[in-house]
Scaffold this active site. Structure first.
Site, mmCIF file in Angstrom:
data_model
loop_
_atom_site.group_PDB
_atom_site.id
_atom_site.type_symbol
_atom_site.label_atom_id
_atom_site.label_comp_id
_atom_site.label_asym_id
_atom_site.label_seq_id
_atom_site.Cartn_x
_atom_site.Cartn_y
_atom_site.Cartn_z
ATOM 1 N N LYS A 198 0.833 -1.211 0.000
ATOM 2 C CA LYS A 198 0.000 0.000 0.000
ATOM 3 C C LYS A 198 0.857 1.246 0.000
ATOM 4 C CE LYS A 198 -4.371 -1.591 1.895
ATOM 5 N NZ LYS A 198 -5.342 -1.473 2.992
ATOM 6 N N LYS B 250 -4.044 -10.129 -6.858
ATOM 7 C CA LYS B 250 -5.299 -10.340 -6.123
ATOM 8 C C LYS B 250 -6.405 -9.440 -6.678
ATOM 9 C CE LYS B 250 -6.107 -8.136 -2.343
ATOM 10 N NZ LYS B 250 -6.159 -7.505 -1.006
ATOM 11 N N LYS C 7 -10.929 -4.255 -4.658
ATOM 12 C CA LYS C 7 -11.953 -3.246 -4.904
ATOM 13 C C LYS C 7 -11.337 -1.891 -5.219
ATOM 14 C CE LYS C 7 -13.194 -2.854 0.142
ATOM 15 N NZ LYS C 7 -12.282 -3.744 0.718
HETATM 16 P P1 TYM Z 1 -10.630 -5.878 3.167
HETATM 17 O O1 TYM Z 1 -11.675 -4.831 3.326
HETATM 18 O O2 TYM Z 1 -9.474 -5.613 2.280
HETATM 19 O O3 TYM Z 1 -11.283 -7.222 2.668
HETATM 20 C C1 TYM Z 1 -12.369 -7.789 3.368
HETATM 21 C C2 TYM Z 1 -12.293 -9.290 3.338
HETATM 22 O O4 TYM Z 1 -12.264 -9.770 2.009
HETATM 23 C C3 TYM Z 1 -11.147 -10.636 1.815
HETATM 24 N N1 TYM Z 1 -10.660 -10.465 0.444
HETATM 25 C C4 TYM Z 1 -10.480 -11.467 -0.428
HETATM 26 N N2 TYM Z 1 -10.668 -12.792 -0.315
HETATM 27 C C5 TYM Z 1 -10.404 -13.543 -1.406
HETATM 28 N N3 TYM Z 1 -9.957 -13.045 -2.566
HETATM 29 C C6 TYM Z 1 -9.742 -11.717 -2.728
HETATM 30 N N4 TYM Z 1 -9.309 -11.224 -3.879
HETATM 31 C C7 TYM Z 1 -10.009 -10.859 -1.613
HETATM 32 N N5 TYM Z 1 -9.919 -9.520 -1.417
HETATM 33 C C8 TYM Z 1 -10.312 -9.295 -0.150
HETATM 34 C C9 TYM Z 1 -10.133 -10.164 2.838
HETATM 35 O O5 TYM Z 1 -9.188 -11.171 3.130
HETATM 36 C C10 TYM Z 1 -11.014 -9.841 4.002
HETATM 37 O O6 TYM Z 1 -11.338 -10.996 4.732
HETATM 38 N N6 TYM Z 1 -7.846 -5.693 7.263
HETATM 39 C C11 TYM Z 1 -9.098 -6.188 6.749
HETATM 40 C C12 TYM Z 1 -10.308 -5.666 7.484
HETATM 41 C C13 TYM Z 1 -10.277 -5.851 8.957
HETATM 42 C C14 TYM Z 1 -10.503 -7.064 9.657
HETATM 43 C C15 TYM Z 1 -10.419 -6.738 11.039
HETATM 44 C C16 TYM Z 1 -10.759 -8.365 9.246
HETATM 45 C C17 TYM Z 1 -10.074 -4.871 9.889
HETATM 46 N N7 TYM Z 1 -10.170 -5.431 11.139
HETATM 47 C C18 TYM Z 1 -10.588 -7.707 12.021
HETATM 48 C C19 TYM Z 1 -10.916 -9.329 10.236
HETATM 49 C C20 TYM Z 1 -10.834 -9.014 11.602
HETATM 50 C C21 TYM Z 1 -9.199 -5.758 5.301
HETATM 51 O O7 TYM Z 1 -8.542 -4.870 4.852
HETATM 52 O O8 TYM Z 1 -10.117 -6.375 4.602
#
Ligand code: TYM
Length: 333
Positions: free
Chosen positions: A116, A198, A201
């Site tokens: 990032k 990957k 969004k």
């Molecule tokens: P974020 O918002 O990037 O993504 C949310 C969830 O989607 C999963 N994900 C994917 N899984 C499979 N293939 C992909 N291409 C893909 N892109 C995203 C992510 O692994 C995630 O599960 N840091 C986290 C948010 C967060 C969080 C937490 C999660 C903040 N606090 C506490 C669990 C527990 C994040 O950026 O997710």
């Protein structure tokens, strides 16, 4: 099982864009299955979202949208707690304390921070660096046993575990040490435009991702354009990452195994395969989109859910935070 304590499940998504089928297949779809047997808490992590600049009006709208997507995907407020992170101040408060048990060196090794900061070179802020500490606070506040996420979050779960173990060793047993849960299929959905990357969004290339709100024509068009290889055979093999990714997506939407998929498309070529994957995804998304539209038309219903969720989450989080404050030696009043 009667005398077995329910497991605490916690997970979240950033309201930093319209969610993709990666978020759905890697995370939210699996949350739904945990709801009946466990004690689930799902959060819209808006504090995390501002580590990358967000236009305030967009962030506000996307917070509602993300919550509506949770519900439209089948998260049931009667079974699970759903809330917005900034409504529970204990997240930011615990993050400060945990930051003092987290080393500069370990945060420097986080691959997501490196990625990032390379992508947002003009805004490598302290929040981006301490992001995993806030995520550890999210998880540890609720005595979480299991965190269902995609593969890209594995390193963040590991650091949350390390922080919990270190705190417990320094101040006596306080936190449950959480484990990650990664789905067998769909834990890492790749970009349709570049299957070595990957699906994200925040990808500038709209053809790389399928948004959960893309209409049928857009879904079909994006799958038709998906990057594959110069062969014609539908099977998983090195050098065929694009096809492998499409097989994963097809499998997640239809429940079919790789062997069944190979059989179904034997001798047919990629054109027909892509049509079928697109149709399966569009069919899978249609009911979710209809429900999403209804929910977005009723903001006060969404606000009611946020409010109720925040009350419940606050109650649990404050208890953990007071315990932590006592353990580190803060004077209580
Ligand atoms: P974020 O918002 O990037 O993504 C949310 C969830 O989607 C999963 N994900 C994917 N899984 C499979 N293939 C992909 N291409 C893909 N892109 C995203 C992510 O692994 C995630 O599960 N840091 C986290 C948010 C967060 C969080 C937490 C999660 C903040 N606090 C506490 C669990 C527990 C994040 O950026 O997710």
């Amino acid at each position: 099982m009667e005398n077995e304590k329910k497991k605490r499940i916690f997970s979240g998504v950033q309201p930093s864009g319209i969610l993709t089928i990666g978020n759905y297949l890697g995370a939210i779809k699996n949350w739904v299955d945990f709801q009946d047997e466990n004690d689930c808490i799902f959060c819209v992590v808006d504090l995390h979202a501002i580590t990358v600049h967000q236009v305030p009006a967009d962030l506000r709208r996307r917070t509602y949208e993300t919550l509506a997507i949770y519900l439209a995907c089948g998260i049931d407020p009667a079974k699970s707690t759903i809330f917005v992170q900034s409504h529970v101040p204990a997240h930011a408060e615990l993050a400060w304390v945990l930051g003092c048990s987290t080393m500069f060196g370990e945060l420097s090794r986080m691959t997501q921070f490196k990625d990032k900061s390379a992508r947002n070179a003009g805004n490598v802020n302290a929040g981006l660096f301490t992001y995993p500490v806030l995520m550890a606070a999210d998880i540890l506040l609720y005595g979480t046993d299991l965190v269902p996420v995609g593969k890209d979050q594995q390193q963040h779960i590991e650091i949350a575990r390390d922080i919990a173990i270190r705190f417990n060793q320094t101040y006596s047993d306080t936190f449950v040490v959480p484990e990650g849960f990664f789905p067998k299929s769909g834990a890492k959905i790749m970009s349709l435009a570049d299957p070595t990357k990957k699906m994200s969004k925040s990808d500038a290339n709209q053809n790389g991702f399928i948004s959960l709100l893309d209409d049928r024509d857009t879904v079909m068009r994006k799958f038709r354009r998906a990057v594959t290889d110069s062969e014609t055979e539908v099977r998983r093999a090195p050098g065929k990452e694009g096809v492998g990714n499409l097989m994963t997506i097809y499998s997640c939407f239809t429940g079919k195994t790789d062997a069944e998929i190979e059989e179904e498309f034997r001798g047919l070529g990629y054109g027909e395969f892509k049509e079928a994957v697109g149709a399966a995804a569009a069919d899978g998304l249609a009911p979710l989109q209809a429900r999403f539209k209804e929910l977005m038309a009723d903001k006060s219903y969404l606000e009611g859910i946020m409010k109720e969720g925040a009350e419940h989450a606050n109650h649990i989080a404050r208890k953990t935070l007071s315990k932590v404050y006592r353990k580190v030696g803060f004077v209580g009043l």
